[in-house]
Scaffold this motif. Structure first.
Motif, PDB file in Angstrom:
ATOM      1  N   MET B  27     -32.021  20.184 -49.086  1.00  0.00           N
ATOM      2  CA  MET B  27     -32.087  20.983 -50.307  1.00  0.00           C
ATOM      3  C   MET B  27     -30.729  21.598 -50.626  1.00  0.00           C
ATOM      4  N   SER B  28     -29.991  22.032 -49.595  1.00  0.00           N
ATOM      5  CA  SER B  28     -28.679  22.633 -49.857  1.00  0.00           C
ATOM      6  C   SER B  28     -27.733  21.586 -50.440  1.00  0.00           C
ATOM      7  N   ILE B  29     -27.840  20.341 -49.944  1.00  0.00           N
ATOM      8  CA  ILE B  29     -27.000  19.272 -50.492  1.00  0.00           C
ATOM      9  C   ILE B  29     -27.403  18.975 -51.934  1.00  0.00           C
ATOM     10  N   ILE B  30     -28.709  18.876 -52.168  1.00  0.00           N
ATOM     11  CA  ILE B  30     -29.196  18.569 -53.519  1.00  0.00           C
ATOM     12  C   ILE B  30     -28.747  19.648 -54.490  1.00  0.00           C
ATOM     13  N   LEU B  67     -16.961   9.792 -50.966  1.00  0.00           N
ATOM     14  CA  LEU B  67     -17.670  11.058 -50.754  1.00  0.00           C
ATOM     15  C   LEU B  67     -19.201  10.910 -50.793  1.00  0.00           C
ATOM     16  N   PRO B  68     -19.776  10.210 -51.790  1.00  0.00           N
ATOM     17  CA  PRO B  68     -21.229  10.023 -51.742  1.00  0.00           C
ATOM     18  C   PRO B  68     -21.691   9.296 -50.487  1.00  0.00           C
ATOM     19  N   THR B  69     -20.849   8.363 -49.982  1.00  0.00           N
ATOM     20  CA  THR B  69     -21.219   7.677 -48.739  1.00  0.00           C
ATOM     21  C   THR B  69     -21.365   8.683 -47.606  1.00  0.00           C
ATOM     22  N   ILE B  70     -20.398   9.593 -47.516  1.00  0.00           N
ATOM     23  CA  ILE B  70     -20.455  10.605 -46.457  1.00  0.00           C
ATOM     24  C   ILE B  70     -21.691  11.487 -46.639  1.00  0.00           C
ATOM     25  N   LEU B  72     -24.508  10.694 -48.067  1.00  0.00           N
ATOM     26  CA  LEU B  72     -25.697   9.929 -47.692  1.00  0.00           C
ATOM     27  C   LEU B  72     -25.862   9.879 -46.180  1.00  0.00           C
ATOM     28  N   PHE B  73     -24.748   9.732 -45.450  1.00  0.00           N
ATOM     29  CA  PHE B  73     -24.834   9.725 -43.990  1.00  0.00           C
ATOM     30  C   PHE B  73     -25.293  11.088 -43.470  1.00  0.00           C
TER      31      PHE B  73
END
Lengths: 99, 227, 80
Positions: B27-30, B67-70, B72-73
């Motif tokens: 949730m914090s990432i979203i 950055l989105p790859t990181i 997602l990981f």
């Protein structure tokens, strides 16, 4: 016996509770984790144990102590309905597994 | 209405605790991504940075791939870790079987004892939990490693208790396993979560977690002498 | 198409991370499928052994286990 238990003194109840704590070791024992079946699907653990119990009995004869392990495992894991069905199939001689 | 209704139920098992932590982490990432997108959209609407000759920018393209790859990981790794640890079973003390039927649950205790419960929904009485109350509650000890076994005798059902972080399909002809460790005494409620026919909404689950000695006493009345 | 050849990729270096991601994803998916097909006792390629899971009584075939090391646990079932 149960009526008697209700009327005895609290000390006796305490003793009974202590006894039940000791008893928990023997009462609570279940099929252990088996590395052959590490996944959520435990169907084969149940079925394999059922097969193994009957194979073991066939090889070692009835009453051979270590065979009881398999029976404990399958009674813990298999639904009653399945065991009943397989037992009747064995007694009628139309069980599908190799025993 | 309370604000807690917008959140997950209180965690009563280590699994649910992990799930709650994971939910908060994700949730914090979203939230940060949503805020960032809002800021960018806003600046896009109001700025006048117009350049007719700007067709590409290699640097920003590179970074908005990496950055989105990181990110997602950062989501995938804890998610997989929880997923795999939920499947693990550590030295269970008892096994409890739960069979789905149309339309009730039955519970089987058969380690060294033999007990079967049929758990039907109780129709509304005063002080009952509407559509959640059952006549025979499933009993289980708390602070004990339990192996839950799920199967069904007719169609797909799903045994769910949100507070304990369990949702497991009961599939006919298959046995599913889930480990369960309840942290506190109490009554936990859930409902069938796989549409299973007309009375799908009327086969609730009620679990009463009690002290181990009490559980042993309760189960001991059903001690069988097969052993 | 731009970026599909090595020479055009040089003028569009921002595509490199994209290709890397796709390649890693495809390789991972292939590896996992092949691993399932060869290691998992749910899959049998021959009919020699009709109970292949019995070979895993002291081995691990799960892809990942965070807390337990199955390879160190022996199956508790007695031999007969």
């Amino acid at each position: 016996m149960r009526n008697h238990m209700k009327t005895v003194m609290p000390t006796a109840i305490m003793a009974a509770a202590k006894k039940s704590a000791q008893k928990s070791e023997e009462v609570l024992e279940t099929a252990p984790f088996d590395p052959r079946f590490p996944n959520t699907n435990q169907t084969r653990y149940c079925y394999q144990s059922y097969l193994d119990f009957h194979r073991c009995q066939k090889v070692k004869g009835e009453g051979y102590e270590p065979c009881a392990y398999f029976k404990r495992v399958y009674t813990s894991l298999c639904p009653f309905e399945w065991v009943e069905k397989w037992d009747t199939q064995i007694s009628e001689g139309n069980f599908a597994g190799h025993i | 209405m309370k604000w807690t209704k917008f959140y997950l139920p209180d965690a009563y098992s280590p699994t649910m605790e992990q799930l709650v932590y994971f939910h908060d982490h994700t949730m914090s990432i979203i939230t940060s991504i949503t805020i960032l997108i809002c800021i960018l959209l806003n600046s896009l609407l109001w700025n006048k940075l117009i350049d007719l000759n700007m067709n590409e920018h290699q640097m920003i393209e590179t970074w908005w791939t990496i950055l989105p790859t990181i990110v997602l990981f950062l989501i995938a790794i804890p998610s997989l870790k929880i997923l795999y640890s939920m499947e693990e079973l550590i030295n269970p003390t008892i096994s409890i079987k739960s069979m789905g039927h149309q339309w009730y649950w039955s519970y089987e205790y058969s380690d060294k004892f033999c007990k079967e419960l049929e758990s039907y929904m109780k129709y509304n009485k005063k002080n009952d939990f509407r559509l959640l109350e059952v006549d025979n509650k499933m009993k289980a000890p708390f602070l004990t490693q339990i192996r839950m076994i799920f199967s069904s005798s007719d169609v797909l059902h799903s045994w769910t208790i949100p507070c304990l972080g369990i949702k497991m399909d009961a599939v006919p002809g298959r046995i599913n396993q889930s480990s369960l460790m309840i942290k506190k005494p109490g009554i936990f409620m859930g409902q069938c979560s796989e549409i299973c026919g007309t009375n799908h909404s009327f086969m609730p689950i009620m679990l009463e977690s009690i002290k181990l000695n009490k559980f042993i006493k309760w189960i001991s009345y059903a001690l069988s002498d097969w052993n | 198409m731009k970026g599909m050849s090595l020479s055009s990729l040089k003028s569009h270096p921002s595509l490199i991370p994209l290709y890397v991601c796709v390649a890693v994803g495809a390789a991972g998916a292939t590896f996992y499928t092949l691993r399932l097909a060869t290691r998992n006792p749910d899959v049998s390629w021959t009919k020699k052994n009709d109970e292949p899971w019995n070979e895993y009584s002291n081995k691990q075939y799960k892809f990942y286990s965070p807390n337990l090391d199955y390879s160190k646990i022996e199956s508790p079932a007695p031999k007969y």
